[in-house]
Design a protein around this motif. Structure first.
Motif, mmCIF file in Angstrom:
data_model
loop_
_atom_site.group_PDB
_atom_site.id
_atom_site.type_symbol
_atom_site.label_atom_id
_atom_site.label_comp_id
_atom_site.label_asym_id
_atom_site.label_seq_id
_atom_site.Cartn_x
_atom_site.Cartn_y
_atom_site.Cartn_z
ATOM 1 N N TRP A 27 47.383 -27.417 -16.953
ATOM 2 C CA TRP A 27 47.635 -28.596 -16.123
ATOM 3 C C TRP A 27 48.617 -28.206 -15.025
ATOM 4 O O TRP A 27 49.758 -27.803 -15.326
ATOM 5 C CB TRP A 27 48.227 -29.748 -16.954
ATOM 6 C CG TRP A 27 47.294 -30.292 -17.983
ATOM 7 C CD1 TRP A 27 46.544 -31.422 -17.890
ATOM 8 C CD2 TRP A 27 47.023 -29.755 -19.289
ATOM 9 N NE1 TRP A 27 45.818 -31.616 -19.032
ATOM 10 C CE2 TRP A 27 46.085 -30.601 -19.913
ATOM 11 C CE3 TRP A 27 47.461 -28.624 -19.992
ATOM 12 C CZ2 TRP A 27 45.599 -30.385 -21.193
ATOM 13 C CZ3 TRP A 27 46.966 -28.382 -21.272
ATOM 14 C CH2 TRP A 27 46.052 -29.264 -21.858
ATOM 15 N N GLN A 71 55.126 -32.642 -14.970
ATOM 16 C CA GLN A 71 55.343 -31.368 -15.624
ATOM 17 C C GLN A 71 53.989 -30.669 -15.729
ATOM 18 O O GLN A 71 53.001 -31.293 -16.145
ATOM 19 C CB GLN A 71 55.900 -31.583 -17.033
ATOM 20 C CG GLN A 71 56.204 -30.283 -17.743
ATOM 21 C CD GLN A 71 56.454 -30.465 -19.224
ATOM 22 O OE1 GLN A 71 55.831 -29.826 -20.041
ATOM 23 N NE2 GLN A 71 57.364 -31.359 -19.557
ATOM 24 N N GLU A 86 42.624 -33.678 -21.975
ATOM 25 C CA GLU A 86 43.420 -33.081 -23.048
ATOM 26 C C GLU A 86 43.224 -31.569 -23.144
ATOM 27 O O GLU A 86 43.951 -30.890 -23.853
ATOM 28 C CB GLU A 86 43.092 -33.741 -24.396
ATOM 29 C CG GLU A 86 43.433 -35.233 -24.482
ATOM 30 C CD GLU A 86 44.945 -35.508 -24.547
ATOM 31 O OE1 GLU A 86 45.743 -34.560 -24.561
ATOM 32 O OE2 GLU A 86 45.307 -36.705 -24.553
ATOM 33 N N SER A 87 42.211 -31.063 -22.470
ATOM 34 C CA SER A 87 41.926 -29.630 -22.552
ATOM 35 C C SER A 87 42.069 -28.943 -21.204
ATOM 36 O O SER A 87 41.547 -27.857 -21.012
ATOM 37 C CB SER A 87 40.516 -29.402 -23.092
ATOM 38 O OG SER A 87 40.301 -30.164 -24.242
ATOM 39 N N GLY A 127 49.819 -22.685 -28.626
ATOM 40 C CA GLY A 127 50.799 -23.668 -28.197
ATOM 41 C C GLY A 127 50.646 -24.036 -26.741
ATOM 42 O O GLY A 127 49.670 -23.662 -26.073
ATOM 43 N N ARG A 128 51.632 -24.748 -26.291
ATOM 44 C CA ARG A 128 51.634 -25.323 -24.950
ATOM 45 C C ARG A 128 52.986 -25.055 -24.325
ATOM 46 O O ARG A 128 54.023 -25.378 -24.905
ATOM 47 C CB ARG A 128 51.420 -26.828 -25.099
ATOM 48 C CG ARG A 128 51.668 -27.629 -23.850
ATOM 49 C CD ARG A 128 51.931 -29.072 -24.217
ATOM 50 N NE ARG A 128 52.110 -29.873 -23.032
ATOM 51 C CZ ARG A 128 53.255 -29.932 -22.349
ATOM 52 N NH1 ARG A 128 54.285 -29.221 -22.705
ATOM 53 N NH2 ARG A 128 53.333 -30.717 -21.283
ATOM 54 N N PRO A 143 57.284 -35.883 -18.849
ATOM 55 C CA PRO A 143 57.553 -34.846 -19.853
ATOM 56 C C PRO A 143 56.296 -34.082 -20.265
ATOM 57 O O PRO A 143 56.362 -33.193 -21.096
ATOM 58 C CB PRO A 143 58.106 -35.639 -21.034
ATOM 59 C CG PRO A 143 57.484 -36.983 -20.910
ATOM 60 C CD PRO A 143 57.208 -37.218 -19.447
ATOM 61 N N TRP A 144 55.157 -34.451 -19.729
ATOM 62 C CA TRP A 144 53.930 -33.727 -20.048
ATOM 63 C C TRP A 144 53.077 -33.572 -18.800
ATOM 64 O O TRP A 144 53.269 -34.257 -17.795
ATOM 65 C CB TRP A 144 53.112 -34.430 -21.128
ATOM 66 C CG TRP A 144 53.482 -35.844 -21.452
ATOM 67 C CD1 TRP A 144 54.136 -36.281 -22.566
ATOM 68 C CD2 TRP A 144 53.205 -37.011 -20.674
ATOM 69 N NE1 TRP A 144 54.298 -37.630 -22.526
ATOM 70 C CE2 TRP A 144 53.730 -38.119 -21.382
ATOM 71 C CE3 TRP A 144 52.580 -37.247 -19.450
ATOM 72 C CZ2 TRP A 144 53.653 -39.424 -20.908
ATOM 73 C CZ3 TRP A 144 52.492 -38.539 -18.976
ATOM 74 C CH2 TRP A 144 53.022 -39.609 -19.696
ATOM 75 N N TRP A 161 48.175 -23.683 -22.053
ATOM 76 C CA TRP A 161 48.040 -23.256 -23.445
ATOM 77 C C TRP A 161 48.144 -21.744 -23.545
ATOM 78 O O TRP A 161 47.731 -21.019 -22.651
ATOM 79 C CB TRP A 161 46.690 -23.683 -24.002
ATOM 80 C CG TRP A 161 46.575 -25.153 -24.255
ATOM 81 C CD1 TRP A 161 47.545 -26.099 -24.050
ATOM 82 C CD2 TRP A 161 45.418 -25.844 -24.723
ATOM 83 N NE1 TRP A 161 47.053 -27.334 -24.384
ATOM 84 C CE2 TRP A 161 45.760 -27.207 -24.801
ATOM 85 C CE3 TRP A 161 44.152 -25.446 -25.104
ATOM 86 C CZ2 TRP A 161 44.851 -28.172 -25.240
ATOM 87 C CZ3 TRP A 161 43.247 -26.402 -25.538
ATOM 88 C CH2 TRP A 161 43.606 -27.754 -25.602
ATOM 89 N N PRO A 193 59.234 -28.174 -22.602
ATOM 90 C CA PRO A 193 59.205 -27.592 -23.960
ATOM 91 C C PRO A 193 58.153 -26.489 -24.112
ATOM 92 O O PRO A 193 57.196 -26.423 -23.361
ATOM 93 C CB PRO A 193 58.817 -28.782 -24.854
ATOM 94 C CG PRO A 193 58.750 -29.979 -23.975
ATOM 95 C CD PRO A 193 58.610 -29.495 -22.568
ATOM 96 N N ILE A 194 58.421 -25.646 -25.086
ATOM 97 C CA ILE A 194 57.384 -24.722 -25.574
ATOM 98 C C ILE A 194 56.996 -25.232 -26.955
ATOM 99 O O ILE A 194 57.804 -25.178 -27.883
ATOM 100 C CB ILE A 194 57.900 -23.271 -25.651
ATOM 101 C CG1 ILE A 194 58.277 -22.775 -24.236
ATOM 102 C CG2 ILE A 194 56.851 -22.353 -26.278
ATOM 103 C CD1 ILE A 194 58.896 -21.384 -24.215
ATOM 104 N N ASN A 195 55.804 -25.761 -27.072
ATOM 105 C CA ASN A 195 55.360 -26.353 -28.342
ATOM 106 C C ASN A 195 54.419 -25.415 -29.078
ATOM 107 O O ASN A 195 53.456 -24.924 -28.494
ATOM 108 C CB ASN A 195 54.630 -27.679 -28.067
ATOM 109 C CG ASN A 195 54.154 -28.354 -29.347
ATOM 110 O OD1 ASN A 195 54.978 -28.806 -30.140
ATOM 111 N ND2 ASN A 195 52.844 -28.394 -29.553
#
Lengths: 431, 431
Positions: free
Chosen positions: B331, B203, B169-170, B286-287, B364-365, B207, B263-265
């Motif tokens: 990632w 994808q 996750e990081s 964000g990401r 998508p991620w 961050w 996306p840009i989150n």
């Protein structure tokens, strides 16, 4: 009377270095909320030295915390007292409260400060540091005024009540505590940074916290969630419209020069825990201005109606209404007629020192004057050195000339307002 | 082969309760970043029980932290190891990495959870809890697949390398550490929540942190300051336009069904310290999604160009340019041709179990698949139980049927991919 006034001017000129160093020492103590005691100790030392009668107490009584206008989220008041110094008059004069707050707001981004926020650096006639303008500079003007009069051997008829209170920046619990302890007077001066203008009207203000829900999701599929940040941005736009419509209604001539008489300020915004997640909660905290002739309740209602209308503008808000909380600081609005004798008295003193009429405007921010005038039944004028732009800002500073000029105006006002015993007498020697 | 497949189906049916309770126990351990050790201990216990060869190590070597794609702001990796379980094949088969991450994202607003985020509540065929979908459910599918094969007495030809890594996750430091330790294979399955779709393309994502300056002032004269919150809102609008223009350029048919492929989150927004002050700094984190055929560097450049253009749109930004930092998680994007034998192998197994062709889309991620395919030179397919909507969300859950179906698909893929020793033999008895 001119002799006395000359003597005061001379004393202030002679004591400029001492006064400046005292202000520097006071600024060097970081008296943010909850850490006011060391700065108060400096005040206490000074009051003893001047020879005032001291009243030092820890606020937080049941009477205070259950008072209808008490507003504070502070749990612990012990160890950080209110300080009052009383100079009893000879009698038959009008009394005056001189009120300053000792608490300062946090420093903001430390990297932005040229010097340490508590350096007290003096450069080009300015003294720098958090609290220099808001409002240790003003407090020092008050103390210098009393010191000057006393050291010139003048005895006043009316009482002078100097107050160094806590909690002004968070809603005025310190001044409310002083009012409930019985401190009222025929007039009061609060030397907040008006840039030497006179503010007979107090803008009220109160803090709010608004919470907006979103729906979290993985940032990579952010379209499956609802961003609380985006919803909050939508809400903020509506608050901006509300601010505009409220300000269009303000027609008091004293606000003529003020770009936004009763602003809605968003001071904090926080949302989200993880860069890759869609945030599910966003919170803002801010301050809503209340017009001098408006009630706090009316302002609250207008904001709440604005939030309620969001449901019609965005389906998400219909199902997830924002939640508002009126927390922490609340400053009562207040209003004194510009023809009041207190305004006239300060204006005359100002005219003597500056050679011009003072500018009279309405206060762009709330002060403890609201509590003093509403609950304390004391006519209040806000007048002090320092510019509002510097208050709460990085690299806060005060122009030292203004501190001493304000001290002179206040001293002359005290002579006029409280009255002088044995005006023509021989007891004006310095001691 | 059908006999073996039937045996696996039977074993999974017979062990449904045990498997479900194991997943529940795993979800009940709160393995957020820095606290992965207890959940890893449960994995280790299970690997011992299955009889795999264990490799447990604390990541953080110099080789890792100095690697060009290493990205982590974590200071301390001790006490929370990576865990690998190896099942050596008989030889002459293709090897397979089965990779799951043990770390989970924070819970979000606890008040929004119906049950405690670590309750592991089971209701209506779903198991609830942070990490149920992302991705302890998938990890349990992997373990069930291995267990089923082994317990059916089947011996594979190729090696199976199960990995329970930290830090996905990081930014994937856990999987990068495994690659650098030498773990590569002929294929890899990562059971992230694809809702049983096959994702041959990863994808990428990374961050960012953007800092915007304002100028503080008292909230009552907010027009004398510059609100960092307002400036940040302006900046966010530009990021939204950038997101739109970037996504209009994505024409990969695998993204046809994805509303926003890259996306840009904005995951975090924080600004201000005081309701009555104009905030002087605002920060967002964000990401940013990176297309499978794009480089991280290109995406970075596009964002930086967007920020640079702000200077032309707003004078404040010309004098106070926003500062961007690419921090924390990164990632790598990855891409496997849809005709690759690995995709074919998983597709065939899927067809056998579900009776339909699988849906093949682009991820998508970002996942650890980017690192495994780029640095690890291992073809990767992401395929697993659980829906993306539930990942990182409150009330995260997984449908238990999917966990067991994914286990069956993965088990059949292992038979096909790694090959079975003594296929027709008598050693398929349960033991």
């Amino acid at each position: 009377m001119e002799k006395l006034e000359d003597a005061i001017k001379k004393w202030l000129t002679a004591n400029r270095t001492t006064g400046t160093l005292f202000l520097q020492r006071l600024v060097q103590e970081r008296s943010i909320r909850g850490e006011e005691s060391k700065a108060q100790a400096i005040i206490i030392e000074k009051l003893r030295q001047i020879g005032l009668q001291l009243d030092i107490w820890e606020i937080g009584s049941k009477e205070l915390t259950s008072h209808p206008i008490f507003s504070s989220d502070r749990k612990e008041f012990r160890g950080n007292p209110n300080v009052v110094g009383i100079w009893k008059g000879a009698g038959n004069g009008r009394s005056m409260i001189l009120n300053g707050h000792i608490d300062v707001v946090p420093e903001g981004d430390l990297d932005e400060w040229e010097n340490d926020p508590y350096s007290g650096t003096i450069r080009d006639g300015k003294l720098y540091g958090r609290g220099a303008t808001d409002m240790k500079g003003g407090t020092v003007s008050l103390l210098l005024a009393i010191e000057a009069i006393k050291n010139c051997g003048i005895k006043l008829k009316g009482d002078v009540i100097f107050q160094s209170v806590i909690e002004e920046e968070s809603g005025g619990a310190g001044t409310l505590a002083a009012v409930l302890r019985g401190y009222k007077a025929d007039g009061a001066i609060i030397p907040e940074p008006t840039n030497m203008k006179l503010f007979p009207k107090q803008q009220g203000s109160m803090w709010f916290r608004i919470k907006v829900k979103g729906r979290s999701a993985h940032g990579g599929t952010r379209y499956e969630g609802v961003s609380a940040i985006e919803k909050m941005i939508f809400l903020i736009k509506e608050l901006q419209k509300l601010e505009m419509s409220r300000n269009l209604k303000v027609n008091d001539p004293l606000y003529e020069e003020t770009p936004i008489p009763i602003p809605i300020n968003i001071g904090k915004f926080y949302s989200g825990q993880w860069p890759s997640s869609v945030p599910d909660v966003a919170v803002i905290e801010g301050r809503m201005g209340v017009a001098p002739n408006e009630t706090m309740e009316n302002a609250e209602k207008e904001m709440e109606a604005c939030l309620a209308k969001l449901a019609k503008k965005d389906l998400w808000f219909a199902e997830n209404p924002p939640v508002i909380e009126w927390f922490g600081g609340r400053w009562q609005p207040g209003s004194l007629d510009t023809s009041h004798t207190l305004i006239q008295s300060v204006s005359r003193s100002f005219q003597k020192i500056k050679g011009t009429e003072p500018v009279i405007e309405a206060s762009p921010w709330g002060t403890d004057g609201g509590i003093l005038s509403s609950t304390g039944q004391t006519p209040v004028v806000v007048f002090g050195p320092g510019v509002t732009e510097a208050a709460h800002d990085i690299n806060e500073y005060i122009v030292l000339d203004d501190v001493f000029e304000a001290a002179e105006v206040i001293a002359l006002t005290l002579l006029d307002w409280c009255g002088v015993e044995n005006k023509g007498g021989e007891n004006h020697r310095r001691n």
